[in-house]
Design an enzyme around this catalytic site. Structure first.
Site, mmCIF file in Angstrom:
data_model
loop_
_atom_site.group_PDB
_atom_site.id
_atom_site.type_symbol
_atom_site.label_atom_id
_atom_site.label_comp_id
_atom_site.label_asym_id
_atom_site.label_seq_id
_atom_site.Cartn_x
_atom_site.Cartn_y
_atom_site.Cartn_z
ATOM 1 N N GLU A 283 0.876 -1.361 -0.059
ATOM 2 C CA GLU A 283 -0.150 0.088 0.058
ATOM 3 C C GLU A 283 0.850 1.364 -0.032
ATOM 4 O O GLU A 283 1.778 1.641 0.972
ATOM 5 C CB GLU A 283 -0.896 -0.102 1.339
ATOM 6 C CG GLU A 283 -1.619 1.471 1.526
ATOM 7 C CD GLU A 283 -2.715 1.656 0.083
ATOM 8 O OE1 GLU A 283 -2.634 2.701 -0.122
ATOM 9 O OE2 GLU A 283 -3.534 0.747 0.138
ATOM 10 N N THR A 322 -5.109 5.104 -7.090
ATOM 11 C CA THR A 322 -5.895 4.371 -6.134
ATOM 12 C C THR A 322 -5.767 2.636 -6.178
ATOM 13 O O THR A 322 -5.125 2.540 -7.275
ATOM 14 C CB THR A 322 -7.511 4.745 -6.607
ATOM 15 O OG1 THR A 322 -7.837 4.232 -7.931
ATOM 16 C CG2 THR A 322 -7.954 6.161 -6.078
ATOM 17 N N HIS A 438 -1.347 2.950 4.953
ATOM 18 C CA HIS A 438 -2.360 3.701 4.582
ATOM 19 C C HIS A 438 -2.694 4.454 5.779
ATOM 20 O O HIS A 438 -2.876 4.002 7.043
ATOM 21 C CB HIS A 438 -3.627 3.013 4.197
ATOM 22 C CG HIS A 438 -4.652 3.602 3.174
ATOM 23 N ND1 HIS A 438 -5.593 4.584 3.972
ATOM 24 C CD2 HIS A 438 -5.211 3.699 2.107
ATOM 25 C CE1 HIS A 438 -6.224 5.049 2.971
ATOM 26 N NE2 HIS A 438 -6.134 4.361 1.784
ATOM 27 N N ASP A 492 0.652 -0.669 -5.145
ATOM 28 C CA ASP A 492 -0.537 -0.516 -5.663
ATOM 29 C C ASP A 492 -0.388 0.992 -6.244
ATOM 30 O O ASP A 492 -1.015 1.291 -7.397
ATOM 31 C CB ASP A 492 -1.673 -0.573 -4.536
ATOM 32 C CG ASP A 492 -1.648 0.397 -3.781
ATOM 33 O OD1 ASP A 492 -0.609 0.901 -3.309
ATOM 34 O OD2 ASP A 492 -2.632 0.665 -3.074
ATOM 35 N N HIS A 493 0.284 1.807 -5.749
ATOM 36 C CA HIS A 493 0.207 3.277 -6.233
ATOM 37 C C HIS A 493 1.113 4.021 -5.419
ATOM 38 O O HIS A 493 1.816 3.655 -4.412
ATOM 39 C CB HIS A 493 -1.086 3.959 -6.277
ATOM 40 C CG HIS A 493 -1.708 3.883 -4.939
ATOM 41 N ND1 HIS A 493 -1.032 4.778 -4.014
ATOM 42 C CD2 HIS A 493 -2.809 3.379 -4.478
ATOM 43 C CE1 HIS A 493 -2.197 4.685 -2.941
ATOM 44 N NE2 HIS A 493 -2.981 3.748 -3.039
#
Length: 626
Positions: A283, A322, A438, A492-493
């Site tokens: 993440e 996202t 996150h 993921d990003h």
């Protein structure tokens, strides 16, 4: 005549009201995000209040069009209920504007950009909003909402006193004149102001841009105007009007290297063609948090050690910002288009292939484990539709485990992940998606600050997550299945870091990609691949190494280990897109049709922009056909 004077006063006062509200919001935003303004001068900040006026008048005009009807009705007919309706309408608009801005103040610290259509995806799952936000964010949202509404209420009472707009006597012909030609004329003036004048091209967001510092421009741009433009684009099902319309021959010429490069090569890095695949999706791990990838002090010493024993790709870009976009790109080799999340459209993403489907004929089974809630971004549906046998999230975790506000901690995720892998027959694809990096970063020990300065909460969560990753890899070495396993470690990003915080900078989207494990040939260990690519290229790279005949299942995915592969990466940005090649990079904004960032030489930029346009046109045409 008094009645005409009061009508003109109402027209002007409505604009003054909104300009004062917008400027008050800017002051609150600046105070709350003061550390982000540390590189900007006081003069930069003062200029905001001048450069913002045109957009403020435009947005104020939109918001004044309905209230002017009711206050003019009161001026003419002197009915108290009309003035009450006027106030109710104005307060309702004020509340909506304040909600947008209070949300933006809170989101900006994490997103580093203004509130956009992205919020609608999150609002589809309201509990995500509250779980992602820590208690202080909820407090500040309510605090700023109340403060802005209270300020607006005071200004409204000051400007719109009932006696100021009361006309004791007015003749019938005056009322007729006011309601037949004057009212439509005033509303017409508002709409002229709303488009920025009578010029051919209406006003746009770039009217408020004046600084090279993105946060200064973000303060200058009117928040509800920006949000409204984003909403309109969000509601559009067709973004084709923003894209090029090249003929087929021109596209073939512009993308000849991508469409015709030699696909066969003998650059193999695997010991055999059927290794177990273990994906670890990290993440928000931007590349700049790694010393190995950035050359700067970082928070991933354990990852950096692992990277020296595997195949490290140094120029990989996330396709979006996202998680659901990142997942569909990784597993389906599908790039992203601006303002489109294909995982949110099952009727389209079901027509894409995914890695597990390509490997199923070889006896592979697939599992996916997330420490939070997989309904966000429709991720659960995406993996279900693509035939993953085991899809599990927080609801499958033991209830006795401690949990953060958004998800279970990475250390527990990896422990459960290991237990689940141990129960699978080989060969398999097993995937874990981490969550401790996150917001709100409430990992164990988050109160201990190992990293000081910018993005310290995020960086401290990275330090924690990095150790969890290392511990997991070490634990796998004791398992029988380890000796025939390839680990695919990828983010993921991207995310703001102490070194890059501008979401309009392509570097913001550069992420780590590491192939690691015993399934690699000895000759591949320590290999560094500097070719430019994206998450969407992982699929074809792996499938070629495993000698899977994919046909045209991954038409947008490139084999990054192919010596002949063209080097480029397309990524979306907030309200735009970016293009990266070895020659440079640019990002382009859809709203104000301008480059936000560009490092290409002028003669190269024209060619690369056309190549980017051609690639997006082809991608969009296929998207429309899905």
């Amino acid at each position: 005549m008094k009645i005409f004077k009061k009508t003109g006063l109402a027209f002007i006062f409505l604009l003054i009201f909104w300009i004062l509200v917008f400027d008050f919001q800017r002051i609150l935003f600046s105070i709350h995000n003061l550390p982000k303004l540390s590189d900007s001068s006081f003069w930069d900040w003062i200029q905001v209040f001048f450069h913002s006026i045109r957009l403020d008048i435009a947005m104020g005009s939109y918001l004044s069009a309905v209230p002017i009807i009711f206050i003019l009705s009161y001026i003419v007919f002197k009915k108290k209920f009309l003035f009450i309706i006027f106030k109710v309408v104005l307060i309702t608009e004020l509340l909506l504007v304040a909600m947008i801005h209070a949300g933006e103040i809170n989101a900006y610290g994490e997103w580093n950009h203004k509130l956009t259509s992205r919020v609608f995806m999150h609002l589809g799952n309201p509990d995500e909003v509250f779980r992602t936000a820590d208690y202080s964010m909820t407090f500040w949202f309510i605090f700023y909402l109340i403060l802005e509404v209270a300020f607006g209420w005071k200004i409204m009472k000051w400007l719109f006193k009932k006696d100021r707009f009361t006309v004791l006597k007015s003749q019938l012909w005056v009322k007729i004149v006011l309601f037949i030609p004057v009212l439509p004329l005033l509303i017409g003036f508002y709409f002229i102001f709303a488009r920025g004048g009578l010029q051919q091209i209406p006003i746009n967001i770039d009217a408020a841009y004046f600084s090279k510092k993105y946060i200064v421009n973000d303060i200058s741009v009117n928040s509800p105007y920006f949000f409204g433009k984003s909403y309109l684009l969000f509601k559009r099902s067709n973004i084709g009007e923003f894209l090029s319309n090249y003929e087929e021959e021109e596209i073939e010429e512009l993308l000849s290297d991508f469409l015709t490069y030699e696909k066969k090569h003998d650059n193999y890095i695997l010991e055999n063609t059927s290794p177990n695949l273990v994906f670890v999706i990290l993440e928000s791990w931007t590349s700049t948090i790694s010393n190995r990838l950035s050359g700067k002090p970082g928070g991933t010493p354990e990852f950096d050690k692992l990277s020296k024993e595997g195949v490290l790709f140094t120029n990989i870009y996330s396709t979006g910002s996202t998680s659901e976009i990142g997942n569909s790109s990784i597993f389906s080799g599908y790039p992203a288009l601006p303002e489109i999340s294909i995982s949110m459209q099952p009727f389209k993403h079901r027509k894409l292939k995914s890695l597990n489907q390509s490997l199923k004929p070889r006896g592979y089974t697939a599992g996916y484990l997330f420490s939070g809630d997989l309904k966000y971004g429709n991720i659960d549906s995406y993996f279900t539709d693509h035939g993953f046998e085991r899809i599990q999230d927080e609801s499958d975790f033991p209830k006795n485990l401690q949990k953060g506000k958004l998800n279970y901690y990475d250390e527990d995720l990896f422990q459960i992940f290991l237990e689940k892998i141990n129960r699978q027959e080989q060969p398999f694809i097993e995937c874990a998606f981490t969550g401790s990096t996150h917001s709100p970063y409430d990992f164990p020990g988050h109160e201990k600050s190992n990293w000081k300065g910018e993005e310290k909460s995020f960086m401290n969560s990275v330090i924690y997550a990095d150790q969890c990753l290392s511990d997991f890899i070490e634990s796998t070495k004791k398992q029988d299945w380890h000796k025939n396993t390839l680990f695919v470690i990828v983010a993921d990003h991207g995310h703001a870091s102490p070194y890059v915080s501008n979401p309009n900078d392509s570097e913001f989207y550069r992420i780590p990609l590491l192939l690691y494990g015993p399934a690699l040939k000895d000759s591949a260990r320590g290999m560094v691949i500097d070719k430019v690519g994206s998450q969407a290229d992982i699929a074809q790279t792996l499938m070629y190494q495993m000698k899977v005949d994919t046909g045209n299942d991954y038409p947008w995915s490139k084999d990054l280990l192919n010596p002949n592969v063209p080097e480029f990466a397309l990524h979306t940005t907030t309200r735009g897109f970016g293009w990266v090649t070895p020659k440079g990079q640019f990002t382009f904004h859809l709203d104000y049709q301008r480059y936000v960032e560009n490092t290409f030489d002028p003669d190269v930029l024209s060619v690369e922009r056309k190549r980017c346009n051609a690639f997006m046109q082809l991608l969009y045409e296929q998207y429309e056909e899905l």
